[in-house]
Scaffold this active site. Structure first.
Site, PDB file in Angstrom:
ATOM      1  N   ASP A  30      40.191  42.346  47.007  1.00 51.95           N
ATOM      2  CA  ASP A  30      40.751  43.574  46.448  1.00 51.95           C
ATOM      3  C   ASP A  30      39.682  44.162  45.535  1.00 51.95           C
ATOM      4  O   ASP A  30      39.488  43.706  44.407  1.00 51.95           O
ATOM      5  CB  ASP A  30      42.027  43.248  45.674  1.00 51.95           C
ATOM      6  CG  ASP A  30      42.580  44.438  44.900  1.00 51.95           C
ATOM      7  OD1 ASP A  30      41.999  45.532  44.992  1.00 51.95           O
ATOM      8  OD2 ASP A  30      43.583  44.250  44.188  1.00 51.95           O
TER       9      ASP A  30
ATOM     10  N   CYS B 295      51.945  46.357  38.077  1.00 48.63           N
ATOM     11  CA  CYS B 295      52.045  45.719  39.403  1.00 48.63           C
ATOM     12  C   CYS B 295      51.418  44.327  39.384  1.00 48.63           C
ATOM     13  O   CYS B 295      50.750  43.915  40.338  1.00 48.63           O
ATOM     14  CB  CYS B 295      51.401  46.588  40.484  1.00 48.63           C
ATOM     15  SG  CYS B 295      52.272  48.137  40.785  1.00 48.63           S
TER      16      CYS B 295
ATOM     17  N   GLN C 297      39.346  47.912  41.765  1.00 52.12           N
ATOM     18  CA  GLN C 297      38.848  48.132  40.406  1.00 52.12           C
ATOM     19  C   GLN C 297      37.357  47.826  40.281  1.00 52.12           C
ATOM     20  O   GLN C 297      36.837  47.747  39.157  1.00 52.12           O
ATOM     21  CB  GLN C 297      39.646  47.275  39.413  1.00 52.12           C
ATOM     22  CG  GLN C 297      41.122  47.588  39.358  1.00 52.12           C
ATOM     23  CD  GLN C 297      41.435  48.974  38.804  1.00 52.12           C
ATOM     24  OE1 GLN C 297      40.604  49.615  38.161  1.00 52.12           O
ATOM     25  NE2 GLN C 297      42.643  49.458  39.072  1.00 52.12           N
TER      26      GLN C 297
ATOM     27  N   HIS D 218      46.931  41.834  41.649  1.00 54.43           N
ATOM     28  CA  HIS D 218      47.837  42.972  41.813  1.00 54.43           C
ATOM     29  C   HIS D 218      48.813  42.632  42.933  1.00 54.43           C
ATOM     30  O   HIS D 218      48.481  41.882  43.863  1.00 54.43           O
ATOM     31  CB  HIS D 218      47.007  44.205  42.168  1.00 54.43           C
ATOM     32  CG  HIS D 218      47.744  45.493  42.181  1.00 54.43           C
ATOM     33  ND1 HIS D 218      48.558  45.866  43.229  1.00 54.43           N
ATOM     34  CD2 HIS D 218      47.778  46.522  41.298  1.00 54.43           C
ATOM     35  CE1 HIS D 218      49.053  47.068  42.984  1.00 54.43           C
ATOM     36  NE2 HIS D 218      48.608  47.488  41.828  1.00 54.43           N
TER      37      HIS D 218
ATOM     38  N   LYS E  51      41.154  56.283  42.960  1.00 51.25           N
ATOM     39  CA  LYS E  51      40.668  55.665  41.730  1.00 51.25           C
ATOM     40  C   LYS E  51      39.174  55.908  41.540  1.00 51.25           C
ATOM     41  O   LYS E  51      38.570  55.375  40.602  1.00 51.25           O
ATOM     42  CB  LYS E  51      40.968  54.167  41.738  1.00 51.25           C
ATOM     43  CG  LYS E  51      42.469  53.840  41.741  1.00 51.25           C
ATOM     44  CD  LYS E  51      42.709  52.352  41.707  1.00 51.25           C
ATOM     45  CE  LYS E  51      44.174  51.998  41.950  1.00 51.25           C
ATOM     46  NZ  LYS E  51      45.049  52.349  40.834  1.00 51.25           N
TER      47      LYS E  51
END
Length: 410
Positions: free
Chosen positions: A201, A365, A204, A123, A227
């Site tokens: 990251d 993104c 997710q 991302h 999220k």
């Protein structure tokens, strides 16, 4: 234990509406999730019952607010297995957390010839900060090869590490486009063997499956509250305490100092050192309520539900003529990006929206990944705790209608 999805859906007021004359099917959870009543009520209770600033007062309202705010930090720490709540830094989103690492730690340590390893599936939030750091210091970025099945070449990763001068590795836990779940623990261990630090990251990952930061052994992870059922404007950066102590703050002002004089100032201990000014109190308290909700469901159960739903969606979508699905079939995160031959994703989304089906289209993104995939954009359906197989069927029916609308055989 299987999730009781029918009961869960009763907690989400937004799902019980029609969109363009059709029952809403919300499949844009990788962008942001919907909020249960318990989270919404936490906001209401704060503003109606104990609205006050935190860390600054000894009156009752201030103490209640501070207890609830810091209680949310403790809940998040337990949720990810952090040894201490003080390692959880509140941020606006995952992007801010990664930028804090780039500006507060990495830039001061990079020099010409140093290497940052990243990948083409990142991302932008886990790519641009490191590109900027490299440009400012003369360091260079090298990218792990992406294999045809949408996974990262571990052989190439090993080779990049062996070439020397690797200072830092930026890694996504799961791709927001491909759904690829990367072997974080193994990749972190390899980076540490050559003396590199690793930022993950986890935007997710944390909302969708069990995460234990001690087991991962990453140096920093970043996640976004919105999220995982929490309000927008919430996220966190977790870091190893010794590294947080080394980091410089990136915002300055009230609440983040231990003492201030006309000649200068000294920073407070973590996490206050990184949280200047009045924070987003109500929304972080509600973040705590979101963590309570997910903890009650059990993250093993959340992941099992998404895995089964995604496998069902893959089976149904792959049967459509002209359909191209991106990333590995399993294991994968609870999302599928796809392309239907001859129909631009923006046109596809418009038709799906007319039938009440909300998906995400665009480059997500992740423009470098679109270049690697040789597509201008993709469609993305992403699933969460309240989605059902019947909603997958609605998606498939809408896709077939779109093909008919644009004159393609179904």
């Amino acid at each position: 234990m299987a999730l009781d999805v029918a009961r869960i859906r009763q907690d989400f007021p937004i799902l019980h509406q029609e969109m363009n004359g059709h029952p809403l099917v919300y499949l844009d959870n990788a962008a942001t999730t919907q909020k249960p009543r318990q989270v919404i009520q936490a906001l209401v209770e704060y503003y109606e019952g104990y609205n006050a600033n935190v860390h600054r007062g000894i009156h009752t309202l201030a103490e209640r607010a501070t207890d609830a705010y810091e209680g949310a930090r403790a809940k998040i720490a337990r949720f990810i297995g952090s040894p201490s709540p003080n390692q959880v830094i509140f941020t606006r989103n995952g992007t801010e957390g990664l930028n804090m690492v780039a500006y507060g730690w990495l830039r001061q340590r990079l020099k010409p010839g140093d290497v940052i390893i990243a990948s083409g599936m990142e991302h932008h939030s886990n790519l641009i900060p490191w590109q900027q750091a490299a440009a400012a210091t003369g360091a260079q970025i090298r990218y792990i090869d992406l294999l045809p099945d949408g996974t990262l070449s571990q052989e190439h990763y090993d080779r990049l590490l062996s070439e020397g001068n690797v200072r830092f590795v930026a890694l996504t836990g799961a791709s927001n486009v491909l759904g690829t779940i990367n072997p974080v623990k193994e990749m972190v261990a390899k980076a540490h063997q050559v003396g590199a630090k690793v930022a993950v990251d986890a935007v997710q990952v944390v909302p969708h499956m069990p995460v234990d930061v001690v087991d991962w052994d990453a140096d920093w992870i970043a996640a976004a509250g919105h999220k995982m059922l929490a309000p927008t404007g919430t996220g966190f950066l977790w870091g190893k305490m010794e590294l947080l102590e080394e980091m410089e703050p990136t915002y300055f002002g009230g609440s983040m100092i231990s003492e201030a004089h006309l000649s200068g100032a000294k920073w407070a201990e973590c996490p206050a050192k990184f949280e200047a000014g009045t924070p987003n109190i109500a929304d972080f308290i509600a973040f705590g309520a979101a963590v309570d909700y997910l903890s009650a469901l059990g993250m093993e159960n959340v992941y099992a539900h998404e895995k089964a739903l995604t496998e069902y969606a893959w089976e149904r979508l792959s049967a459509i003529d002209g359909m191209r699905l991106f990333g590995p079939r399993q294991p994968r995160a609870g999302l599928i990006s796809f392309d239907v031959a001859g129909i631009h994703p923006h046109d596809m989304s418009a038709v799906l929206n007319a039938e009440g089906v909300a998906i995400r289209v665009g480059h997500h993104c992740a423009q470098p990944l679109m270049e690697l995939l040789d597509v201008p954009a993709t469609n993305r359906a992403s699933f969460y705790i309240y989605n059902t197989k019947e909603e997958v069927d609605r998606l498939v029916d809408a896709l077939l209608h779109a093909k008919e609308f644009f004159g393609y055989d179904v």
